[in-house]
Design a protein around this motif. Structure first.
Motif, short mmCIF file in Angstrom:
data_model
loop_
_atom_site.label_atom_id
_atom_site.label_comp_id
_atom_site.label_asym_id
_atom_site.label_seq_id
_atom_site.Cartn_x
_atom_site.Cartn_y
_atom_site.Cartn_z
N SER A 116 0.82 -1.21 0.00
CA SER A 116 0.00 0.00 0.00
C SER A 116 0.85 1.26 0.00
CB SER A 116 -0.92 -0.01 1.23
OG SER A 116 -1.58 1.23 1.41
N ALA A 117 0.21 2.33 -0.43
CA ALA A 117 0.83 3.65 -0.36
C ALA A 117 1.01 4.10 1.08
CB ALA A 117 -0.02 4.67 -1.12
N ASP A 118 0.44 3.38 2.04
CA ASP A 118 0.64 3.73 3.45
C ASP A 118 1.99 3.24 3.98
OD1 ASP A 118 0.32 0.99 3.93
OD2 ASP A 118 -1.69 1.18 4.78
N GLY A 119 2.80 2.60 3.11
CA GLY A 119 4.14 2.17 3.50
C GLY A 119 4.20 0.82 4.18
N THR A 120 3.11 0.06 4.14
CA THR A 120 3.10 -1.25 4.78
C THR A 120 2.73 -2.34 3.78
OG1 THR A 120 0.74 -1.24 5.40
CG2 THR A 120 2.30 -0.18 6.92
N VAL A 121 3.11 -3.56 4.15
CA VAL A 121 2.60 -4.76 3.50
C VAL A 121 1.88 -5.56 4.57
CG1 VAL A 121 3.20 -6.96 2.43
CG2 VAL A 121 4.33 -4.88 1.68
N LYS A 122 0.67 -6.02 4.27
CA LYS A 122 -0.09 -6.83 5.20
C LYS A 122 -0.30 -8.22 4.61
CE LYS A 122 -2.46 -3.05 7.58
NZ LYS A 122 -3.76 -2.55 8.11
N LEU A 123 -0.24 -9.22 5.48
CA LEU A 123 -0.49 -10.60 5.08
C LEU A 123 -1.85 -11.04 5.59
CD1 LEU A 123 2.99 -12.28 5.80
CD2 LEU A 123 2.26 -10.92 3.82
N TRP A 124 -2.66 -11.58 4.68
CA TRP A 124 -4.02 -12.00 5.00
C TRP A 124 -4.13 -13.51 4.85
CZ3 TRP A 124 -6.11 -7.63 6.73
CH2 TRP A 124 -5.69 -6.42 6.17
N LYS A 125 -4.72 -14.17 5.83
CA LYS A 125 -4.89 -15.62 5.80
C LYS A 125 -6.33 -15.97 5.47
CE LYS A 125 -5.06 -17.97 9.68
NZ LYS A 125 -4.65 -18.63 10.93
N LEU A 126 -6.51 -16.87 4.50
CA LEU A 126 -7.83 -17.36 4.11
C LEU A 126 -7.87 -18.86 4.39
CD1 LEU A 126 -8.18 -15.54 0.66
CD2 LEU A 126 -9.01 -14.77 2.89
N THR A 127 -8.59 -19.25 5.41
CA THR A 127 -8.68 -20.65 5.76
C THR A 127 -9.62 -21.38 4.79
OG1 THR A 127 -10.56 -20.35 7.24
CG2 THR A 127 -8.34 -20.04 8.19
N ASP A 128 -9.51 -22.71 4.77
CA ASP A 128 -10.40 -23.50 3.92
C ASP A 128 -11.86 -23.28 4.31
OD1 ASP A 128 -8.34 -24.50 2.42
OD2 ASP A 128 -8.21 -26.41 3.51
N ASP A 129 -12.11 -23.11 5.60
CA ASP A 129 -13.47 -22.88 6.05
C ASP A 129 -14.01 -21.57 5.50
OD1 ASP A 129 -15.79 -23.56 7.80
OD2 ASP A 129 -15.20 -21.70 8.80
#
Length: 476
Positions: A116-129
């Protein structure tokens, strides 16, 4: 023929791990002919006729039902938005799924990074459920799925297990990791082969490689004199390539952070870079309208490609087999170029019609044969999305052999899915409230991600709508 169909071999080779299937070739089981045989005395009694007609009708109905079922199952379900999303404080510039690899620290869990332009990288987890519930949700069902997921997560929280990856708003996910350290916004991010490390390219003129488990920045790469706009690991993950507004392409040693090669690649900002499948070639694209293919080891320019009118290039990417390059240009057009193998050098010259391909470091004004010496050929063009201002990502979606597609963002706030072969728009995904510059597709599962600009700032996820319970996932 610029729009000639790709052969079955070429189409399949876009994902080099995939074999040709009956579904891909459109094979259907034909109806069998039903015959009425005479009785022993040469005549057909009413009872025999009725019995045969009934049997024939039943058999025909069964076969018709089987064909209808086969046909229905061969038509991929439309994508629907998952009922939960991620958020940033400023525009989302890039999204990227962690590759599926045996050494991945996430195992089989789907993880997506967003820059993002906010200077961060975020990691998102998507479970099988989450994915299964989302795939079965549509309309009001999406809210029900979100509620069900929240209830499941709350129960998991109560037992101390990890299942509560969401914010106070039940529809907003909580990042499992936030990478922060760049002084300015981040333009691109790229995973290493084993998904243990993530590279970032920033407006602070630097790149970084991060340990995704700890969130620590391991190496910083300094040397560009302007914004770093694009980055990619080679397949071995020991080299990193970057493209910058300083008009150069740099190749870096990942362990030491040293620049091992600087290519004076273009005469305008470099907007995209990528390695091919074995790391022997690099493709770069620029606002100067040129796409160039480079020998990684020698730095030699093997091909220069451009479209008619020389529109600025906003995106480039090799196909999974390395034989095609997908490019986006600021005339709202995606083009698929067949570039062949590394040892096929360009011959030189000005492209005929709206296609140009030259060898060496020449430009669009060179002389000679349009396709001489194995120059690149534009095999497909895709139009329908809006792209005249920003650099928009695109991706190959090849997880499902029945839905080989190209997905791209659009300045109208939608995500467009094109049929790779027919070039028509398969589906338009709506849900963002601003231009969509960031899109990505998972390498082995039918999951898409997209990110919106300043008035949106969300990361959204899309999966095929399940026809029935348990049908989602892995190209089914």
């Amino acid at each position: 023929d610029q729009q000639a169909d790709l052969s079955a071999t070429e189409l399949t080779e876009l994902n080099f791990t995939m074999g040709v299937s009956d579904a891909m070739s459109g094979t259907k089981r034909p109806l069998e002919e039903e015959t009425l045989e005479p009785s022993s005395d040469g005549s057909n009694t009413a009872a025999t006729t009725t019995s045969k007609q009934t049997a024939g009708s039943s058999s025909l109905s069964a076969e018709a039902a089987a064909v209808a079922s086969d046909l229905a199952s061969s038509i991929p379900s439309p994508f629907v938005e998952l009922p939960y999303h991620g958020e940033h404080r400023r525009a989302v510039s890039a999204v990227s799924f962690a590759p599926s690899h045996g050494q991945s620290p996430f195992g089989r869990t789907v993880v997506c990074a967003s820059a993002s332009a906010d200077g961060t990288v975020k990691l998102w987890k998507l479970t099988d459920d989450m994915l299964a519930r989302g795939g079965c949700a549509d309309g009001d069902g999406a809210a029900a799925a979100a509620t069900a997921f929240t209830a499941t997560s709350s129960a998991a929280d109560a037992t101390g297990s990890s299942g509560g990856d969401r914010d106070g708003d039940t529809n907003v996910l909580t990042a499992i990791q936030t990478l922060q350290g760049h002084a300015r916004g981040i333009n691109d991010c790229a995973w290493s082969r084993t998904a243990e490390y993530l590279a970032t390219a920033s407006d602070d003129k630097n790149l970084r490689v991060w340990d995704v488990r700890t969130g620590d920045a391991l190496v910083e790469f300094k040397g560009h004199t302007n914004f770093v706009f694009s980055c990619a690991f080679n397949p071995q993950s020991n080299l990193l390539v970057s493209g910058s507004f300083d008009e150069t392409v740099k190749i870096w040693d990942v362990r030491s952070g040293d620049c091992v090669s600087t290519l004076p690649a273009h005469s305008d900002p470099v907007t995209g870079v990528d390695f091919n499948r074995d790391g022997t070639c690099i493709v770069s694209g620029s606002h100067d309208g040129l796409i160039r293919i480079w020998d990684t080891m020698t730095g030699e320019c093997l091909k220069t490609i451009y479209a008619g009118g020389n529109p600025p290039v906003s995106f480039v990417r090799f196909s999974p087999n390395g034989k095609f390059v997908l490019s986006g240009t600021l005339d709202s057009t995606l083009r698929l170029w067949r570039v062949g193998d590394k040892d096929v050098g360009g011959g030189g010259g000005n492209g005929g019609g709206d296609i140009g391909a030259v060898g060496g470091t020449g430009g669009p004004t060179g002389g000679g044969s349009a396709l001489g010496g194995g120059g690149a050929r534009c095999t497909k063009t895709y139009t329908g999305h809006a792209n005249s201002k920003f650099c928009i990502f695109s991706a190959f979606t090849v997880a499902n052999p029945r839905r080989h597609s190209i997905v791209t963002g659009s300045e109208d706030g939608s995500v467009y899915i094109y049929d790779l072969q027919r070039r028509n728009v398969r589906q338009v995904l709506t849900g963002h409230t601003d231009a969509v510059l960031a899109v990505a597709a998972h390498d082995t599962r039918e999951i898409l991600a997209s990110g919106g600009m300043t008035d949106d700032k969300t990361v959204r996820f899309w999966v095929p709508k399940a026809r029935q319970e348990g049908m989602f996932g892995d190209g089914k």
